[in-house]
Design an enzyme around this catalytic site. Structure first.
Site, short mmCIF file in Angstrom:
data_model
loop_
_atom_site.label_atom_id
_atom_site.label_comp_id
_atom_site.label_asym_id
_atom_site.label_seq_id
_atom_site.Cartn_x
_atom_site.Cartn_y
_atom_site.Cartn_z
N CYS A 1 -3.40 9.86 5.93
CA CYS A 1 -2.25 10.27 6.75
C CYS A 1 -1.17 10.96 5.91
O CYS A 1 0.01 10.93 6.27
CB CYS A 1 -1.65 9.07 7.46
N LYS B 1 -0.40 10.40 2.56
CA LYS B 1 0.29 9.61 1.54
C LYS B 1 0.26 10.31 0.18
O LYS B 1 1.31 10.52 -0.43
CB LYS B 1 -0.38 8.23 1.46
N SER C 1 -0.36 13.41 -0.48
CA SER C 1 0.32 14.70 -0.49
C SER C 1 1.85 14.54 -0.42
O SER C 1 2.58 15.39 -0.91
CB SER C 1 -0.22 15.65 0.57
N HIS D 1 0.87 -1.18 0.00
CA HIS D 1 0.00 0.00 0.00
C HIS D 1 0.91 1.23 0.00
O HIS D 1 1.09 1.89 1.01
CB HIS D 1 -0.87 -0.06 1.26
C1 OXD Z 1 -7.71 4.12 1.16
C2 OXD Z 1 -7.72 4.70 -0.20
O1 OXD Z 1 -6.64 3.62 1.55
O2 OXD Z 1 -8.78 5.13 -0.67
O3 OXD Z 1 -8.74 4.16 1.86
O4 OXD Z 1 -6.67 4.74 -0.83
MN MN Z 2 -5.07 3.68 0.03
#
Ligand code: OXD
Ligand code: MN
Length: 630
Positions: free
Chosen positions: A272, A274, A276, A247
């Site tokens: 959190c 990611k 940005s 992820h």
């Molecule tokens: C999540 C996304 O992790 O939408 O919820 O990327």
């Molecule tokens: Mn995600």
């Protein structure tokens, strides 16, 4: 029975040309079960893609906005985030224990019986859309083919922005059964076009068949098979082979005043920072959410973005904090907004900049339940509702962005030189540090904790354990998942081994104020990029290497023409020893209760504990400022 029961001759042809028995069997099985009025098979041609785009508007799943190409989509008031409770992994009851406590399982036979019953007739009165995609660049050893059947044109359209077309790729499969398949139905709809039987929402992951069955939902995190649903299937596949599915974003950090750019991956729980981080001005983006990682013949880690678009959180996208995305969202191009407020064809979202201009009336995420929006509306418990949901989203193609990286579609991905792990942590970890080794980095990733956010249903602000920011999607026992990370590290050639860093953008001072501004993350990234190239010295602390004050001063000056004061540095880069020791205890307790966790993990954790205890004794304090460690 035959495909002609649902498809016209031309579309039957499209399916038959693939010469794939499994594709035909899956289509026949699920159309017979879900009973749509008809079905369409979509290939990679612009006419077919246009058809889907237009269908979504004709059916009212998307509404056109003022700007060319912009539309809005609404999910049910009750379906505004990933539904963790009803997302389950189907496993034989006898094997449940082995999967550990973090995985929400369901006995496979029972689960299949249940979900197939709910899906029976779920597409009545609707058109089933059959689409072929490729997860990853086409013609690449990284990629996985995926078949999606859905009765939502919004889902099929979103996937067109977010994934690569794969009809031609399916031809190249030459009949192979090696593909994922994802079946989705929004189920019966209300007159407001949202799922009616929300209590019968189910998302069941079936590893045995490499498939996910999802019904009675619309929110993309639940409905779009290719996103978080296929992510789970890919994690299982990768762990059982010799690669990783993470992820993670992929982004190139561009050194200041130099030609050089260096690729980083980053894993952060939802909401959190990611996207940005991947989008920091001056850098270029390959992907913001999901990466497949493999090792090439030189022993380098290579990564591809399996997506080609962004399904991003729109809250706080403002010209100051997210200039690239803000620009894209205010420019005519193909964009789907979801669950925000619309007034006179214009979109309004939380934190868009000038709050004063938000109109008091319109339609929004509550309208499917409560009708026209008027500021001041309350929910059943008397709480005032916000004009846009905090998990409202935008969907765009990465290629629309000025900072799209040239390697987006490279079949061999990009070379990974650094990896970041971060969570939402208001009081423990320093903003940024470098770990001592690959194994130390694996432990860092496995120990991510984060305060919950609005990206999943449930209470926000609770500290939870989020290993590799991937916990929601890990469908294999945690011990096995960690072992795959240790093994992967061993396969990498030493000289190509990426550095692994910890980030924390959410550290607060004693008055509850964040130490860092949103874009300060650019400074940490520049420091990390230089470290990869051996350019800065660092201070060795019990948890890893932290930047030296004078280097940060220089970077703040050069990048932002801003001062960075010593007091702030001393406070935010202090090592909070006792809190870190408590965290080590928490993490150890969790992993001791899992099966087959590799020894390396506990050894590394023990080294971490020892360094902290020794530092505490040496300095005689719980909080050690950086000046004491220089
Ligand atoms: C999540 C996304 O992790 O939408 O919820 O990327
Ligand atoms: Mn995600």
């Amino acid at each position: 029975m035959g495909l002609e029961k649902w498809l016209n001759d031309r579309d039957v042809q499209k399916v038959e040309v693939l010469k794939n028995k499994k594709v035909i069997a899956v289509i026949e099985e699920f159309l017979s079960l879900c009973k749509p009025d008809k079905a369409v098979a979509i290939d990679d041609s612009p006419e077919d893609i246009d058809y889907v785009r237009q269908l979504s508007i004709d059916l009212g799943e998307e509404i056109k906005l003022e700007k060319e190409g912009h539309t809005v989509h609404y999910d049910s008031y009750f379906d505004q985030a990933r539904d963790k409770a009803n997302t389950r992994l189907l496993v034989p009851a006898a094997e449940k224990e082995k999967f550990g406590s973090h995985i929400n399982t369901k006995d496979r036979d029972e689960g299949l019986e249940e979900v197939l019953r709910i899906m029976d007739g779920a597409m009545r009165g609707k058109i089933a859309i059959i689409r072929f995609f490729c997860l990853g660049p086409t013609n690449s050893r990284f990629s996985i083919s995926a078949l999606q059947i859905t009765d939502s044109a919004y889902v099929a359209h979103s996937e067109d922005l977010l994934y690569r077309k794969g009809y031609e790729q399916f031809k190249r499969l030459e009949g192979s059964e090696d593909f994922f398949y994802l079946i989705h139905s929004a189920g019966e709809l209300t007159d407001k076009n949202v799922t009616k039987n929300i209590d019968d929402r189910r998302i069941y992951i079936d590893l045995e068949e490499d498939r996910v069955l999802s019904v009675n939902n619309q929110y993309a995190g639940n409905s779009l098979g290719l996103k978080k649903l296929a992510l789970r299937l890919a994690i299982n596949k990768a762990v059982n082979e010799d690669w990783l599915t993470e992820h993670m974003f992929i982004s190139a950090v561009h050194a200041l005043g130099k030609e050089r750019k260096t690729y980083f991956l980053g894993a952060f729980p939802s909401a959190c920072g990611k996207t940005s981080t991947a989008m920091v001005p001056g850098n270029s983006i390959v992907g913001d959410d999901i990466a497949y990682l493999r090792i090439n013949e030189n022993g380098e880690i290579r990564a591809v973005n399996i997506e080609s678009g962004i399904f991003g959180i729109i809250k706080d996208v403002s010209p100051e904090d997210d200039p690239e995305i803000y620009k894209s969202l205010t420019t005519p191009n193909e964009t789907i907004f979801s669950n925000i407020q619309i007034t006179d064809g214009r979109p309004y979202w939380l934190g868009m900049g000038d709050q004063a201009k938000i109109p008091e009336t319109g339609i929004n995420w509550t309208s499917s339940l409560l009708g026209e929006w008027e500021a001041g509306k309350k929910d059943d418990d008397g709480n005032e509702l916000m004009f846009a949901h905090p998990n409202s989203r935008y969907t765009i193609r990465i290629e629309e962005l000025d900072n799209c990286d040239e390697k987006l579609h490279n079949p061999d991905g990009v070379k990974v030189s650094g990896i970041l792990y971060g969570g939402r942590d208001s009081d423990i970890s320093v903003p940024f540090y470098e770990t001592f080794s690959w194994n130390h980095g694996v432990v860092l990733g496995a120990s991510v904790e984060s305060e919950t956010t609005s990206a999943t249903l449930g209470k926000a602000g609770v500290r939870t354990h989020q290993p590799m920011a991937n916990l929601d999607f890990i469908v294999v026992p945690l011990g096995k998942y960690l072992e795959a990370h240790f093994d992967f590290g061993r396969m990498v050639n030493k000289e190509h081994r990426p550095l692994i860093f910890s980030t924390n953008y959410f550290l607060k001072d004693e008055n509850g104020k964040y130490y860092d501004a949103i874009l300060d993350k650019k400074i940490w990234l520049l420091w990390a990029e230089a470290r990869v190239h051996g350019e800065y010295d660092a201070i060795k602390t019990p948890i890893g290497y932290i930047p030296k004050y004078e280097d940060l001063v220089k970077l703040f000056k050069e990048a932002f023409n801003k001062d960075y004061n010593r007091e702030r540095y001393e406070a935010e880069f202090s090592i909070r020893v006792q809190k870190l020791l408590d965290k080590v205890d928490r993490i150890e307790t969790i992993f001791r209760s899992e099966q087959d966790v590799p020894n390396e993990f506990f050894e590394e954790l023990e080294k971490q504990r020892k360094r902290l205890v020794e530092a505490k004794e040496k300095h005689g304090t719980d909080i050690i400022p950086p000046s004491r460690m220089e």
